[in-house]
Motif scaffolding. Sequence first.
Motif, PDB file in Angstrom:
ATOM      1  N   ILE A 103       3.656   8.217 -12.777  1.00  0.00           N
ATOM      2  CA  ILE A 103       4.743   9.204 -12.794  1.00  0.00           C
ATOM      3  C   ILE A 103       6.091   8.491 -12.765  1.00  0.00           C
ATOM      4  CG2 ILE A 103       5.857  11.058 -11.465  1.00  0.00           C
ATOM      5  CD1 ILE A 103       3.066  11.870 -10.528  1.00  0.00           C
ATOM      6  N   GLY A 104       6.175   7.516 -11.870  1.00  0.00           N
ATOM      7  CA  GLY A 104       7.420   6.754 -11.751  1.00  0.00           C
ATOM      8  C   GLY A 104       7.781   6.066 -13.056  1.00  0.00           C
ATOM      9  N   LEU A 105       6.763   5.496 -13.732  1.00  0.00           N
ATOM     10  CA  LEU A 105       7.001   4.785 -14.986  1.00  0.00           C
ATOM     11  C   LEU A 105       7.492   5.742 -16.069  1.00  0.00           C
ATOM     12  CD1 LEU A 105       4.103   2.209 -15.484  1.00  0.00           C
ATOM     13  CD2 LEU A 105       6.552   1.754 -15.298  1.00  0.00           C
ATOM     14  N   VAL A 106       6.837   6.900 -16.163  1.00  0.00           N
ATOM     15  CA  VAL A 106       7.190   7.828 -17.236  1.00  0.00           C
ATOM     16  C   VAL A 106       8.618   8.332 -17.040  1.00  0.00           C
ATOM     17  CG1 VAL A 106       6.714  10.089 -18.222  1.00  0.00           C
ATOM     18  CG2 VAL A 106       4.832   8.518 -17.733  1.00  0.00           C
ATOM     19  N   PHE A 107       8.903   8.839 -15.833  1.00  0.00           N
ATOM     20  CA  PHE A 107      10.234   9.417 -15.613  1.00  0.00           C
ATOM     21  C   PHE A 107      11.290   8.342 -15.358  1.00  0.00           C
ATOM     22  CE2 PHE A 107       7.333  12.891 -14.749  1.00  0.00           C
ATOM     23  CZ  PHE A 107       7.914  13.920 -15.480  1.00  0.00           C
ATOM     24  N   GLY A 108      10.967   7.439 -14.423  1.00  0.00           N
ATOM     25  CA  GLY A 108      11.936   6.393 -14.092  1.00  0.00           C
ATOM     26  C   GLY A 108      12.175   5.472 -15.274  1.00  0.00           C
ATOM     27  N   GLY A 109      11.080   5.103 -15.962  1.00  0.00           N
ATOM     28  CA  GLY A 109      11.207   4.205 -17.104  1.00  0.00           C
ATOM     29  C   GLY A 109      12.084   4.813 -18.187  1.00  0.00           C
ATOM     30  N   THR A 110      11.815   6.087 -18.519  1.00  0.00           N
ATOM     31  CA  THR A 110      12.624   6.744 -19.549  1.00  0.00           C
ATOM     32  C   THR A 110      14.079   6.813 -19.112  1.00  0.00           C
ATOM     33  OG1 THR A 110      10.685   8.090 -19.929  1.00  0.00           O
ATOM     34  CG2 THR A 110      12.692   8.740 -21.062  1.00  0.00           C
ATOM     35  N   ALA A 111      14.281   7.226 -17.861  1.00  0.00           N
ATOM     36  CA  ALA A 111      15.659   7.346 -17.366  1.00  0.00           C
ATOM     37  C   ALA A 111      16.361   5.995 -17.443  1.00  0.00           C
ATOM     38  CB  ALA A 111      15.658   7.861 -15.928  1.00  0.00           C
ATOM     39  N   GLY A 112      15.651   4.932 -17.041  1.00  0.00           N
ATOM     40  CA  GLY A 112      16.251   3.599 -17.054  1.00  0.00           C
ATOM     41  C   GLY A 112      16.588   3.148 -18.465  1.00  0.00           C
ATOM     42  N   LEU A 163       9.167   9.170  -5.329  1.00  0.00           N
ATOM     43  CA  LEU A 163       9.798   8.037  -4.655  1.00  0.00           C
ATOM     44  C   LEU A 163       9.790   6.774  -5.513  1.00  0.00           C
ATOM     45  CD1 LEU A 163       8.519   8.478  -1.012  1.00  0.00           C
ATOM     46  CD2 LEU A 163      10.867   8.635  -1.826  1.00  0.00           C
ATOM     47  N   SER A 164       8.814   6.659  -6.439  1.00  0.00           N
ATOM     48  CA  SER A 164       8.792   5.424  -7.235  1.00  0.00           C
ATOM     49  C   SER A 164       9.667   5.534  -8.489  1.00  0.00           C
ATOM     50  CB  SER A 164       7.357   5.039  -7.599  1.00  0.00           C
ATOM     51  OG  SER A 164       6.687   6.142  -8.143  1.00  0.00           O
ATOM     52  N   ILE A 165      10.237   6.716  -8.733  1.00  0.00           N
ATOM     53  CA  ILE A 165      11.082   6.864  -9.928  1.00  0.00           C
ATOM     54  C   ILE A 165      12.326   5.976  -9.844  1.00  0.00           C
ATOM     55  CG2 ILE A 165      12.622   8.463 -11.151  1.00  0.00           C
ATOM     56  CD1 ILE A 165      10.544  10.624 -10.748  1.00  0.00           C
ATOM     57  N   ALA A 166      13.057   6.069  -8.728  1.00  0.00           N
ATOM     58  CA  ALA A 166      14.359   5.389  -8.655  1.00  0.00           C
ATOM     59  C   ALA A 166      14.240   3.861  -8.754  1.00  0.00           C
ATOM     60  CB  ALA A 166      15.100   5.810  -7.392  1.00  0.00           C
ATOM     61  N   PRO A 167      13.340   3.217  -7.978  1.00  0.00           N
ATOM     62  CA  PRO A 167      13.266   1.755  -8.104  1.00  0.00           C
ATOM     63  C   PRO A 167      12.884   1.304  -9.512  1.00  0.00           C
ATOM     64  CG  PRO A 167      12.022   2.502  -6.193  1.00  0.00           C
ATOM     65  CD  PRO A 167      12.442   3.720  -6.932  1.00  0.00           C
ATOM     66  N   THR A 211       8.622  -4.911 -16.467  1.00  0.00           N
ATOM     67  CA  THR A 211       8.361  -3.613 -15.860  1.00  0.00           C
ATOM     68  C   THR A 211       6.919  -3.527 -15.360  1.00  0.00           C
ATOM     69  OG1 THR A 211       9.883  -2.702 -17.469  1.00  0.00           O
ATOM     70  CG2 THR A 211       8.548  -1.135 -16.226  1.00  0.00           C
ATOM     71  N   LEU A 212       5.976  -3.991 -16.191  1.00  0.00           N
ATOM     72  CA  LEU A 212       4.572  -3.889 -15.789  1.00  0.00           C
ATOM     73  C   LEU A 212       4.277  -4.752 -14.572  1.00  0.00           C
ATOM     74  CD1 LEU A 212       2.482  -3.634 -19.046  1.00  0.00           C
ATOM     75  CD2 LEU A 212       3.061  -1.890 -17.365  1.00  0.00           C
ATOM     76  N   SER A 213       4.837  -5.955 -14.531  1.00  0.00           N
ATOM     77  CA  SER A 213       4.539  -6.783 -13.356  1.00  0.00           C
ATOM     78  C   SER A 213       5.139  -6.162 -12.104  1.00  0.00           C
ATOM     79  CB  SER A 213       4.987  -8.225 -13.552  1.00  0.00           C
ATOM     80  OG  SER A 213       6.053  -8.322 -14.430  1.00  0.00           O
ATOM     81  N   PHE A 214       6.314  -5.537 -12.259  1.00  0.00           N
ATOM     82  CA  PHE A 214       6.889  -4.853 -11.096  1.00  0.00           C
ATOM     83  C   PHE A 214       6.063  -3.618 -10.734  1.00  0.00           C
ATOM     84  CE2 PHE A 214       9.929  -1.841  -9.159  1.00  0.00           C
ATOM     85  CZ  PHE A 214      10.343  -2.608  -8.099  1.00  0.00           C
ATOM     86  N   ALA A 215       5.553  -2.922 -11.759  1.00  0.00           N
ATOM     87  CA  ALA A 215       4.776  -1.708 -11.505  1.00  0.00           C
ATOM     88  C   ALA A 215       3.515  -2.025 -10.689  1.00  0.00           C
ATOM     89  CB  ALA A 215       4.414  -1.038 -12.827  1.00  0.00           C
ATOM     90  N   ILE A 216       2.924  -3.184 -10.940  1.00  0.00           N
ATOM     91  CA  ILE A 216       1.716  -3.542 -10.183  1.00  0.00           C
ATOM     92  C   ILE A 216       2.049  -3.689  -8.703  1.00  0.00           C
ATOM     93  CG2 ILE A 216       0.047  -5.395  -9.834  1.00  0.00           C
ATOM     94  CD1 ILE A 216      -0.041  -5.725 -12.832  1.00  0.00           C
ATOM     95  N   VAL A 217       3.179  -4.322  -8.426  1.00  0.00           N
ATOM     96  CA  VAL A 217       3.604  -4.430  -7.028  1.00  0.00           C
ATOM     97  C   VAL A 217       3.936  -3.036  -6.479  1.00  0.00           C
ATOM     98  CG1 VAL A 217       5.273  -5.487  -5.465  1.00  0.00           C
ATOM     99  CG2 VAL A 217       4.455  -6.760  -7.440  1.00  0.00           C
ATOM    100  N   ALA A 218       4.485  -2.174  -7.334  1.00  0.00           N
ATOM    101  CA  ALA A 218       4.807  -0.810  -6.895  1.00  0.00           C
ATOM    102  C   ALA A 218       3.540  -0.043  -6.525  1.00  0.00           C
ATOM    103  CB  ALA A 218       5.579  -0.066  -7.987  1.00  0.00           C
ATOM    104  N   VAL A 219       2.433  -0.321  -7.227  1.00  0.00           N
ATOM    105  CA  VAL A 219       1.160   0.313  -6.859  1.00  0.00           C
ATOM    106  C   VAL A 219       0.784  -0.071  -5.425  1.00  0.00           C
ATOM    107  CG1 VAL A 219      -1.315   0.386  -7.346  1.00  0.00           C
ATOM    108  CG2 VAL A 219       0.319   0.457  -9.225  1.00  0.00           C
ATOM    109  N   ALA A 220       0.974  -1.356  -5.093  1.00  0.00           N
ATOM    110  CA  ALA A 220       0.684  -1.803  -3.728  1.00  0.00           C
ATOM    111  C   ALA A 220       1.539  -1.027  -2.735  1.00  0.00           C
ATOM    112  CB  ALA A 220       0.946  -3.303  -3.613  1.00  0.00           C
ATOM    113  N   VAL A 221       2.808  -0.855  -3.058  1.00  0.00           N
ATOM    114  CA  VAL A 221       3.710  -0.132  -2.154  1.00  0.00           C
ATOM    115  C   VAL A 221       3.229   1.308  -1.985  1.00  0.00           C
ATOM    116  CG1 VAL A 221       6.073   0.683  -1.833  1.00  0.00           C
ATOM    117  CG2 VAL A 221       5.660  -1.600  -2.737  1.00  0.00           C
ATOM    118  N   ALA A 222       2.830   1.944  -3.092  1.00  0.00           N
ATOM    119  CA  ALA A 222       2.361   3.334  -3.014  1.00  0.00           C
ATOM    120  C   ALA A 222       1.079   3.425  -2.191  1.00  0.00           C
ATOM    121  CB  ALA A 222       2.143   3.878  -4.425  1.00  0.00           C
ATOM    122  N   ILE A 223       0.197   2.434  -2.330  1.00  0.00           N
ATOM    123  CA  ILE A 223      -1.047   2.453  -1.546  1.00  0.00           C
ATOM    124  C   ILE A 223      -0.735   2.324  -0.056  1.00  0.00           C
ATOM    125  CG2 ILE A 223      -3.117   1.091  -1.036  1.00  0.00           C
ATOM    126  CD1 ILE A 223      -3.482   0.679  -4.006  1.00  0.00           C
TER     127      ILE A 223
END
Lengths: 293, 365, 317
Positions: A103-112, A163-167, A211-223
């Motif tokens: 969700i964060g990638l789709v919305f945050g990524g597009t916005a970014g 919460l993951s959209i903004a970062p 973005t993808l390498s950051f997203a993997i770390v973001a998955v850890a944060v979400a978990i």
Amino acid sequence: MAEALVAIEDPAVLPDTVGVRQPRRFTVLFWIAVVWLVLIIALAVFASVLPLDSPTQVFACIPNSAPSWHHLLGCDELGRDMLSRIVFGARVSLEVGFTAVFIGLVFGGTAGLVAGYFGGKTDLIISSAMNVLLAFPALVLALAVIAFLGQSLRNVILILGLLSIAPLARLVRASTVVYAQREFVTAARMMGFRSRRILFREVLPNVMPSTLSFAIVAVAVAIVAEGALSFLGLSVRPPAPTWGNMIAEGSTYLSENAWLALCPAAVLCLTVLALNFAGDGLRSFFDVKDSAL
Amino acid sequence: MSRGHTTAGHEYPEIPAETLLTVEDLRTTFDTPRGKLTAVDGVSFELEAGRTLGVVGESGSGKTVLSRSVMRLLPKRGATSTGRVRFNGHEMVGLTQKQLRGIWGTELAMVFQDPMTSLNPTMRIGNQITESLRYHLGMSSSEATEHAVVLLSSVGIPTPERRLHDYPHQLSGGLRQRVTIAIALACGPRLLFADEPTTALDVTVQAQILDLLAAQQRERSMAMILVTHDLGVVAGRTDDIAVMYGGKIVEQAPTKTLFAEMRMPYTEALLGSIPRADQPSHTPLQAIPGRPPDLVSPPPGCRFAPRCPYAQPRCRHEEPPLREAPTKGHRFACWFPVGTPEGRQALEENRVRGVALDPARSVTT
Amino acid sequence: MALLARRLVQLVGVLLVVTFFSYLLLNLLPGNVAVAVLGPNATAAGIAHVTAELHLNQPLPQRYIEWLWQVLQGNFGESYHTHEAVSTSLAQRLPVTIELLVISQILAFAFAIPLGILAALRPGGWLDNISSITAFGFLALPPYVLGVILVLIFAVSLHWFPATGYTPFLTDPGANIHDMILPSITLAVGSLAVYLRVLRAEMIATLQEDYITMAVAKGMPTWRILTRHALRPSTIALVTVAGLNVGALIGGAFLVEYIFALPGVGVLAIESIFSKDYLVVQGIVVVVAVAYVVVNFCVDLLYLFLDPRARGVQTLG
């Protein structure tokens, strides 16, 4: 003392070493992390077809029994199979982690992308919206939304996704700004390509690796965040197992059977660690900024 | 502030020539991913108290590493430096960091290339000057402040009392370099290294800073090693000049001798690459073709041979030694020296064969 | 001064937005807000009363302004369950949370700064390697895991500290500190790991700067170079990260309070969520969000102190 104190900064001292690029390689730790992640994901995906007891069936075995051949990780205080609970708990953690970041990638990524590419007023509006999201401490916002919206898996995913959209938007915006000024993008603009085409064909592929390498770390944060909500009893309701609520339940039996809390805790931490290693490994592998161009 | 002898008059020093610095066979190598890089390769020279030596060479010639090696200001890891450095009675090679700290700042000081980066942006200028006064000379805070004001005005900074409270970013580049000079001079060193002290400055300010250095040096009868890539900078301001190429001294002479009777083709090429006032404007400047040698695996023979218009087959496999010229104090390393029959013949042969790198390949300014 | 005034205007703007969104939370409640606030036993009279008191029949902007006016006077409404003023509960609970946050940050900085400096002094040395690996590991340890482990070791096995419980500072300062040690360590470890990594990286970069070589050439001793020359430029990034960390820290504090049964704002929030005491939850969100914004504002001001370049070039001339 102090060998780092004195540096030779004259770049001419080391004339030809700058151009020599170290071969890109993944470390052993990276591969161990990948193996662990593949294992956990496979277990979670195939949980229902694996020869496991039901995670909620009480007295499947002797309560608080130690690991045995039939119950590889032993049983909890109600006689439920720990392995099965951990595997089914992995389902919740991974589902929440990956969906929220998606969700964060789709919305945050597009916005970014849009903010970074168009700049100006668009950028100002999007960045301000992101700053509003970042103006709340994450867990407090999550607690509040769960409190008012109600407690369910869907709501947990929604709030962690929000919460993951903004970062993610910030990260994508920053690297888009860099690429939007590169020659090949300018060239594409000169040739009269439409913005949407340039964004998706020229900018997106370049922004993707970081973005993808950051997203993997973001998955850890979400978990970890899902674990916190479960630990507080605010994620999926018991008796459905999650790593967080297993740790919480286990922590009330620390003096009798510490294993009950430590086992899910270890699995959670190893998964987080593995995601961090994988993200770090990808980041140094893809380090597009320094190596290319 | 009277360490040593302060000559009141501006006569040239009448102090008996006392050798302040002796460098013998100094060799500094760095470990790099590609192997050992020899940045300074067997350099020897002497410097008398109160005199100025100019060290000239392109970037990568080893001149900066040479000054760092003499000061022993090298990274501990990855750098090896051997040879003898005798300074003011100390054998510098082999001193511990702690022993060196007693020499750095008080007897040996350095002015760095870029005053934008060599002053601490988060410390007031006053503190950056007074800290060595207080640490080395044991001055009290008020004494040190008083002294800092004197130092700042002696390097030509207006309203020094106010400047003490400024941060570096509040000063222009020229003023900042004056401040770094004040810092270097604070404890009255006997030898000052100035590593490209004007390269980062506006042309209009460059001469002022060089004049300031010269004036301070005369006043304090301090020796100075002026490191630069620009022969023009050292021309009128040094007693001797050492030209470095590929980590070695390839020619050394008293300044006048060097300009009048240069023997090394590299020196000639360096001189050809600076603009001169006595030439009509739009005279083409001559660039030196090619690149400086790779110091990890230097070419055999003379290191300048691949770029040299005089080069003969001998130059490419036999290294010329640094030998004495007829004029006292003049040394050079070349088989076919400029201004000799051998040199003229070598140049002529190359021209006839048409194989020489064309020294007339030039850029117009 | 002009800079400060501009920052203050920005601060007010952000505070308005943050309070507005906090207020909006109440609208997330499914169905009639008054019914939800009162719970299943709501009477018609009660609903009418709450509707009037919360101005629920007025348009949103007007309601918000009415509410904000009350909040500015310290009135967050009262709990419809305990009938206690929300501000009173907050005033009781806040000191516990603040004490926890302050002690943990003191601990984190007290260890991160010397360790970061020493690690940067010899990158790749044994101290650097051990601290880097430990920090990376600690980053994967959420407070609810670390807290459980610390309780297991120091409370259940060694009996050095209590597993849960809290003594107010004014009742018995010694017992208060004793009770706060494990919770503070639990909360400090995550920050410590983050600060250590940032400071180490910044110090290594700073030690490559020309002005450090210059200080060495001045003959300054190593400790003085590290503390007087290198530390301050390196702390600029540390302060940024500490500011960004405050959000995670508040969340961590809530978890730690829950683990160790400390009567702080976090435990109040969780209790109120379970008892559906929505006005209390809203009050907590407002206070925490405002505090978070204000802390970040203070961090911005701290830059001006740490980096003279950020103050603008006013004294030139």
